[in-house]
Write a protein that holds these residues in place. Structure first.
Motif, PDB file in Angstrom:
ATOM      1  N   ARG A  46       0.845  -1.187   0.000  1.00  0.00           N
ATOM      2  CA  ARG A  46       0.000   0.000   0.000  1.00  0.00           C
ATOM      3  C   ARG A  46       0.881   1.239   0.000  1.00  0.00           C
ATOM      4  NH1 ARG A  46      -2.421  -3.621   3.583  1.00  0.00           N
ATOM      5  NH2 ARG A  46      -4.598  -4.052   3.119  1.00  0.00           N
ATOM      6  N   SER A  47       0.549   2.200  -0.841  1.00  0.00           N
ATOM      7  CA  SER A  47       1.253   3.477  -0.787  1.00  0.00           C
ATOM      8  C   SER A  47       0.307   4.480  -0.162  1.00  0.00           C
ATOM      9  CB  SER A  47       1.676   3.923  -2.179  1.00  0.00           C
ATOM     10  OG  SER A  47       0.602   4.488  -2.864  1.00  0.00           O
ATOM     11  N   ASP A  48       0.830   5.251   0.739  1.00  0.00           N
ATOM     12  CA  ASP A  48      -0.006   6.231   1.414  1.00  0.00           C
ATOM     13  C   ASP A  48       0.870   7.414   1.794  1.00  0.00           C
ATOM     14  OD1 ASP A  48      -1.884   7.641   2.813  1.00  0.00           O
ATOM     15  OD2 ASP A  48      -2.287   6.086   4.292  1.00  0.00           O
ATOM     16  N   ASP A  49       0.693   8.507   1.083  1.00  0.00           N
ATOM     17  CA  ASP A  49       1.495   9.683   1.385  1.00  0.00           C
ATOM     18  C   ASP A  49       0.747  10.657   2.304  1.00  0.00           C
ATOM     19  OD1 ASP A  49      -0.385  10.848  -0.264  1.00  0.00           O
ATOM     20  OD2 ASP A  49       1.025  11.350  -1.860  1.00  0.00           O
ATOM     21  N   GLN A  53      -5.324   9.560  -2.240  1.00  0.00           N
ATOM     22  CA  GLN A  53      -5.927   8.258  -1.968  1.00  0.00           C
ATOM     23  C   GLN A  53      -4.861   7.159  -1.988  1.00  0.00           C
ATOM     24  OE1 GLN A  53      -9.021   7.243  -4.711  1.00  0.00           O
ATOM     25  NE2 GLN A  53      -9.534   5.340  -3.673  1.00  0.00           N
ATOM     26  N   GLN A  54      -5.011   6.229  -1.078  1.00  0.00           N
ATOM     27  CA  GLN A  54      -4.091   5.099  -0.992  1.00  0.00           C
ATOM     28  C   GLN A  54      -4.124   4.286  -2.278  1.00  0.00           C
ATOM     29  OE1 GLN A  54      -3.949   2.663   2.678  1.00  0.00           O
ATOM     30  NE2 GLN A  54      -4.682   1.026   1.385  1.00  0.00           N
TER      31      GLN A  54
END
Length: 114
Positions: A46-49, A53-54
């Motif tokens: 999962r990318s979440d900055d 939105q993820q």
């Protein structure tokens, strides 16, 4: 997996699959990333900055995705939707021409696919 000349003869290291093996100079070590490959599937990343939105990704190291991944059977990395049933984009395919490098200055291992 770490290999060392204490346990392996130099000739036996030549038989290891080079696409996922890196020789670390100065440490008498060889790192084999293929032990991190998921045998029958993939890892979910999962990318979440924190701002957008993820995003979800199916990935595997040194082996194509498998299991119930909707991604192409030759893929090692693809982006999927939030249900994990639809492919948004195939990002990298498994090939024997991937490059595994080690930066002694930064002590970073980089696995890249063409």
């Amino acid at each position: 997996l770490w290999h060392s000349s204490i346990f392996y003869k130099e000739d036996s290291l030549k038989d290891l699959p080079s696409s996922c093996i890196v020789h670390v100079p100065g440490y008498d070590a060889v790192i084999d990333l293929s032990v991190w490959a998921k045998e029958d599937g993939y890892y979910l990343a999962r990318s979440d900055d924190g701002k957008s939105q993820q995003r979800l990704f199916h990935l595997n190291l040194c082996k194509s995705l498998g299991g119930d991944s909707p991604c192409d059977s030759s893929s090692v990395l693809c982006e999927v939707d939030d249900t994990e049933t639809k492919v948004i984009k195939n990002l990298a395919n498994f090939t024997d021409t991937n490059a595994l490098t080690y930066s002694q200055e930064k002590e970073v291992i980089r696995l890249s696919y063409p």
